[in-house]
Enzyme design. Structure first.
Site: not given
Length: 369
Positions: A142, A220, A244, A248
């Site tokens: 980012y 994963d 991130d 979630d």
């Protein structure tokens, strides 16, 4: 009386509604614990673009730096999707985190017993799950350069230096020592050199925390395991992008993004915010779930102001209200009572008041003892 200055950034969408609820709860808890909270409200995100042309003004950043903590509602929405990339509301959030040096993002995902049926996961999978995602927040893909795009391609760089990995790793291990003493380091070292570097540094730091159990997991697999068997995790340590996504996914444990608080911590500054977005379709309808924002206030009381009993008052109030069967729409199930944003706020306030005399007396006795 202790006194603290709080920068308040309600933001966009449902942000102002949930912020109002949270501040009402904070005011009550402050009175009960003889603490004064002084608020300085600033426009931030899309509403700042509308008024000033930019998502983050220098004046707003200055207010945040001069405050003891920052409370943030939510930023962004379809209204600002056409803004240039460098001027989107979310860009302002990244800039604020960077300017405050907030390198550690803590996102707890713990199931309230009353909400077990609200999750799409089976009750036996999530019962007693208690996960803390520790995400590096101001490095990685980012922020790393070079980055950019043209008509033919877009490119980003994923890089970390040793200091960035060391400080977030220490944060994770220190937190684990106060929890169940387990850390899972999540990366993609089988294909990414940056992840192999991450893994090597984490293993080096682990030598100083040999009492903490360290496990390694590819991202994963971690995503799959979070919804298959979340109880296997205590503290998840990972880089910015993976954190991130995984934080979630961890919302599946609680049944709703509206339940998740977060803390973004640095050496001098901190921001507390719920994980959910601005929910434009719910804006102004008094239907938003304020519990993530209220729980973020509890995290602030715990981590920044060292008031764990005040934080517990809020957590206990949330738990009791949920046990009584009250829900906002996003977490409603059969045989529950749906309440508005303000209704949920008032219920939390009532339960805090019910518990305040008992808690204050317990605290007083502990000091006298």
């Amino acid at each position: 009386m202790e006194s603290y200055d709080i920068a308040v950034l309600p933001g966009d969408g449902i942000g102002p509604e949930i912020m109002d609820a949270a501040l009402r709860v904070l005011d009550l808890v402050g009175r009960e614990f003889n603490v004064q909270f002084n608020y300085k409200e600033e426009l931030f995100g899309g509403c700042s673009i509308d008024n000033y042309g930019v998502p983050l003004r220098d004046e707003t950043s200055k207010v945040c730096k001069q405050s003891d903590a920052v409370l943030l509602g939510a930023v962004g929405g379809p209204k600002w999707d056409t803004q240039p990339h460098e001027n989107k509301p979310e860009k302002g959030l990244l800039e604020l985190r960077k300017s405050l040096g907030l390198y550690a993002n803590l996102r707890p995902a713990k199931i309230y017993n009353a909400l077990i049926d609200a999750s799409s996961l089976r009750p036996n999978v999530i019962r007693k799950a208690d996960v803390m995602v520790v995400r590096e927040l101001i490095g990685g893909i980012y922020f790393s350069k070079p980055r950019g795009m043209d008509h033919n391609k877009g490119w980003n760089t994923l890089s970390y230096n040793r200091k960035e990995v060391e400080r977030i790793t220490c944060t994770a291990f220190e937190l684990a020592r106060k929890r169940d003493n387990r850390v899972t380091s999540v990366h993609k070292a089988n294909v990414l050199e940056s992840s192999q570097f991450w893994r090597d540094v984490v293993e080096d730091i682990h030598k100083e925390y040999s009492d903490v159990y360290l496990n390694e997991m590819y991202v994963d697999n971690a995503a799959m395991q979070l919804v298959r068997d979340p109880k296997q995790f205590d503290v998840i340590l990972t880089q910015n992008l993976f954190g991130d996504i995984l934080s979630d996914i961890s919302a599946m444990i609680t049944g709703s993004l509206g339940m998740l608080p977060s803390a973004s911590l640095g050496e001098k500054h901190s921001i507390y915010e719920p994980v959910h977005g601005t929910a434009p379709k719910m804006t102004g309808n008094n239907k938003a779930n304020p519990l993530g924002m209220i729980a973020s206030v509890a995290m602030m009381l715990h981590y920044t102001f060292d008031l764990p009993d005040a934080a517990s008052m809020i957590y206990d109030a949330i738990n009791e209200v949920l046990e009584l069967g009250f829900r906002t729409e996003d977490i409603a199930t059969r045989n529950t009572t749906i309440v508005s944003t303000s209704g949920m706020r008032d219920l939390i306030l009532e339960k805090c008041e019910d518990k305040s005399d008992t808690i204050i007396e317990m605290v007083r006795m502990s000091y006298e003892g």
